[in-house]
Design a protein around this motif. Sequence first.
Motif, PDB file in Angstrom:
ATOM      1  N   SER A  20      43.129  23.323  43.827  1.00 12.78           N
ATOM      2  CA  SER A  20      43.474  23.111  42.424  1.00 12.78           C
ATOM      3  C   SER A  20      42.403  23.692  41.503  1.00 12.78           C
ATOM      4  O   SER A  20      42.701  24.294  40.467  1.00 12.78           O
ATOM      5  N   TRP A  21      41.161  23.503  41.868  1.00  5.49           N
ATOM      6  CA  TRP A  21      40.000  24.024  41.121  1.00  5.49           C
ATOM      7  C   TRP A  21      40.081  25.542  40.997  1.00  5.49           C
ATOM      8  O   TRP A  21      39.980  26.095  39.890  1.00  5.49           O
ATOM      9  N   LEU A  22      40.272  26.209  42.104  1.00  3.17           N
ATOM     10  CA  LEU A  22      40.349  27.664  42.097  1.00  3.17           C
ATOM     11  C   LEU A  22      41.586  28.147  41.368  1.00  3.17           C
ATOM     12  O   LEU A  22      41.538  29.098  40.582  1.00  3.17           O
ATOM     13  N   ARG A  23      42.712  27.484  41.605  1.00  4.11           N
ATOM     14  CA  ARG A  23      43.965  27.905  40.975  1.00  4.11           C
ATOM     15  C   ARG A  23      43.858  27.828  39.442  1.00  4.11           C
ATOM     16  O   ARG A  23      44.317  28.729  38.727  1.00  4.11           O
ATOM     17  N   ALA A  24      43.243  26.765  38.929  1.00  2.43           N
ATOM     18  CA  ALA A  24      43.113  26.604  37.476  1.00  2.43           C
ATOM     19  C   ALA A  24      42.276  27.726  36.872  1.00  2.43           C
ATOM     20  O   ALA A  24      42.601  28.256  35.802  1.00  2.43           O
ATOM     21  N   ASP A  28      43.494  30.662  34.249  1.00  2.00           N
ATOM     22  CA  ASP A  28      42.824  30.885  32.961  1.00  2.00           C
ATOM     23  C   ASP A  28      42.323  32.322  32.827  1.00  2.00           C
ATOM     24  O   ASP A  28      42.266  32.871  31.720  1.00  2.00           O
ATOM     25  N   SER A  29      41.956  32.919  33.943  1.00  2.00           N
ATOM     26  CA  SER A  29      41.409  34.276  33.924  1.00  2.00           C
ATOM     27  C   SER A  29      42.492  35.353  33.980  1.00  2.00           C
ATOM     28  O   SER A  29      42.187  36.537  33.809  1.00  2.00           O
ATOM     29  N   ARG A  87      28.926  31.914  45.369  1.00  2.00           N
ATOM     30  CA  ARG A  87      28.797  33.369  45.479  1.00  2.00           C
ATOM     31  C   ARG A  87      28.760  33.866  46.918  1.00  2.00           C
ATOM     32  O   ARG A  87      28.802  35.060  47.160  1.00  2.00           O
ATOM     33  N   ARG A  88      28.686  32.976  47.856  1.00  2.00           N
ATOM     34  CA  ARG A  88      28.787  33.374  49.254  1.00  2.00           C
ATOM     35  C   ARG A  88      30.229  33.687  49.652  1.00  2.00           C
ATOM     36  O   ARG A  88      30.487  34.199  50.749  1.00  2.00           O
ATOM     37  N   VAL A  89      31.155  33.355  48.741  1.00  2.00           N
ATOM     38  CA  VAL A  89      32.580  33.615  48.982  1.00  2.00           C
ATOM     39  C   VAL A  89      33.026  34.765  48.080  1.00  2.00           C
ATOM     40  O   VAL A  89      32.932  34.660  46.857  1.00  2.00           O
ATOM     41  N   PRO A  90      33.502  35.863  48.634  1.00  2.00           N
ATOM     42  CA  PRO A  90      33.965  36.986  47.804  1.00  2.00           C
ATOM     43  C   PRO A  90      35.184  36.581  46.973  1.00  2.00           C
ATOM     44  O   PRO A  90      36.148  36.025  47.499  1.00  2.00           O
ATOM     45  N   LEU A  91      35.134  36.881  45.679  1.00  2.00           N
ATOM     46  CA  LEU A  91      36.251  36.624  44.778  1.00  2.00           C
ATOM     47  C   LEU A  91      36.563  37.909  44.012  1.00  2.00           C
ATOM     48  O   LEU A  91      35.702  38.791  43.904  1.00  2.00           O
ATOM     49  N   PRO A  92      37.763  38.032  43.456  1.00  2.00           N
ATOM     50  CA  PRO A  92      38.169  39.286  42.817  1.00  2.00           C
ATOM     51  C   PRO A  92      37.283  39.730  41.659  1.00  2.00           C
ATOM     52  O   PRO A  92      37.198  40.916  41.368  1.00  2.00           O
ATOM     53  N   ASP A  93      36.663  38.780  40.980  1.00  2.00           N
ATOM     54  CA  ASP A  93      35.809  39.095  39.839  1.00  2.00           C
ATOM     55  C   ASP A  93      34.560  38.215  39.946  1.00  2.00           C
ATOM     56  O   ASP A  93      34.675  36.990  40.041  1.00  2.00           O
ATOM     57  N   PRO A  94      33.356  38.804  39.920  1.00  2.00           N
ATOM     58  CA  PRO A  94      32.127  38.004  40.025  1.00  2.00           C
ATOM     59  C   PRO A  94      32.007  36.936  38.939  1.00  2.00           C
ATOM     60  O   PRO A  94      31.351  35.907  39.141  1.00  2.00           O
ATOM     61  N   ALA A  95      32.658  37.161  37.783  1.00  3.60           N
ATOM     62  CA  ALA A  95      32.588  36.180  36.694  1.00  3.60           C
ATOM     63  C   ALA A  95      33.279  34.872  37.059  1.00  3.60           C
ATOM     64  O   ALA A  95      33.037  33.835  36.414  1.00  3.60           O
ATOM     65  N   HIS A  97      32.743  32.975  39.517  1.00  7.26           N
ATOM     66  CA  HIS A  97      31.828  31.969  40.044  1.00  7.26           C
ATOM     67  C   HIS A  97      31.287  31.067  38.932  1.00  7.26           C
ATOM     68  O   HIS A  97      31.237  29.848  39.077  1.00  7.26           O
ATOM     69  N   ASP A  98      30.914  31.674  37.817  1.00  9.99           N
ATOM     70  CA  ASP A  98      30.471  30.858  36.682  1.00  9.99           C
ATOM     71  C   ASP A  98      31.640  30.091  36.079  1.00  9.99           C
ATOM     72  O   ASP A  98      31.479  28.953  35.630  1.00  9.99           O
ATOM     73  N   ALA A  99      32.815  30.709  36.062  1.00 14.33           N
ATOM     74  CA  ALA A  99      33.998  30.025  35.525  1.00 14.33           C
ATOM     75  C   ALA A  99      34.349  28.803  36.364  1.00 14.33           C
ATOM     76  O   ALA A  99      34.755  27.761  35.820  1.00 14.33           O
ATOM     77  N   LEU A 100      34.191  28.904  37.666  1.00 14.10           N
ATOM     78  CA  LEU A 100      34.439  27.753  38.536  1.00 14.10           C
ATOM     79  C   LEU A 100      33.461  26.624  38.220  1.00 14.10           C
ATOM     80  O   LEU A 100      33.855  25.452  38.159  1.00 14.10           O
ATOM     81  N   TYR A 101      32.209  26.971  38.035  1.00 15.27           N
ATOM     82  CA  TYR A 101      31.227  25.934  37.712  1.00 15.27           C
ATOM     83  C   TYR A 101      31.579  25.255  36.388  1.00 15.27           C
ATOM     84  O   TYR A 101      31.520  24.030  36.268  1.00 15.27           O
ATOM     85  N   GLU A 102      31.961  26.052  35.399  1.00 13.52           N
ATOM     86  CA  GLU A 102      32.335  25.474  34.099  1.00 13.52           C
ATOM     87  C   GLU A 102      33.555  24.572  34.235  1.00 13.52           C
ATOM     88  O   GLU A 102      33.621  23.509  33.613  1.00 13.52           O
ATOM     89  N   ARG A 103      34.510  24.972  35.043  1.00 17.54           N
ATOM     90  CA  ARG A 103      35.734  24.178  35.225  1.00 17.54           C
ATOM     91  C   ARG A 103      35.426  22.784  35.741  1.00 17.54           C
ATOM     92  O   ARG A 103      36.017  21.793  35.286  1.00 17.54           O
ATOM     93  N   HIS A 104      34.499  22.661  36.688  1.00 19.27           N
ATOM     94  CA  HIS A 104      34.279  21.347  37.295  1.00 19.27           C
ATOM     95  C   HIS A 104      33.668  20.360  36.314  1.00 19.27           C
ATOM     96  O   HIS A 104      33.696  19.153  36.556  1.00 19.27           O
ATOM     97  N   MET A 105      33.154  20.839  35.183  1.00 20.59           N
ATOM     98  CA  MET A 105      32.581  19.941  34.181  1.00 20.59           C
ATOM     99  C   MET A 105      33.596  19.475  33.146  1.00 20.59           C
ATOM    100  O   MET A 105      33.247  18.750  32.219  1.00 20.59           O
ATOM    101  N   THR A 106      34.843  19.878  33.284  1.00 19.07           N
ATOM    102  CA  THR A 106      35.858  19.508  32.302  1.00 19.07           C
ATOM    103  C   THR A 106      36.578  18.228  32.722  1.00 19.07           C
ATOM    104  O   THR A 106      36.735  17.955  33.916  1.00 19.07           O
TER     105      THR A 106
END
Length: 229
Positions: A20-24, A28-29, A87-95, A97-106
Amino acid sequence: MAAVLFDFSGTLFRVESTESWLRAVLDDSGILLSEPELERAAQALEAAGALPGGAEPRQLPGELAGAWAVRDKSARLHRAAYTGLSRRVPLPDPALHDALYERHMTPAAWSPYPDAVEVLRALRERGVAVGVVSNIGWDLRPVFRAHGLDPFVDAYVLSYEHGVQKPDPRLFSVACEALGVDPARTLMVGDNRAADGGATALGCRVHFVDHLPAHLRPDALLPVLDLVG
């Protein structure tokens, strides 16, 4: 008991699933992944322990061990530890990783356990002081406000605001002082025996609950009302 101290994650609230975290964040992106790709990435993030409040790393990288051990002592260390794992997990856009961190604080990333409001309201009606003592690297007060639990909390003691993390008894001492209560008349409720158990060094009584998804733990907080008396 004159007061009850509660842990946050895994005690009063549960974070969303890694998928759910990643999907959100992907939604958004505006980044599209196939379902198999999304599921694989979510599984990799979970194994890495990248979601704060979620599973711990299955294997902690040596270069992150130092930050991980003290991650809850500051906002900087907390972000560095968790984004380092992400960041140890490859994602389509490096940005992302920071977006995921921001999401968990909402607030949207968190759900209160089903019995949390009932227990907190009952404690307020009985005149029992309530504090939240959390190992965390960000301000969780907006989460409590958004879900309607803030009116039942008298004090928040967050590790990153004091540079001290559980099980150090100093953090529990700050909470008792903020509430004006004797530790011997205080109950600490948490899901982590090592961290939350540190309250016993101060003379607090401790009660543990299991860190489970909210739908699997509908009433584990209710015994607190009997323990308070």
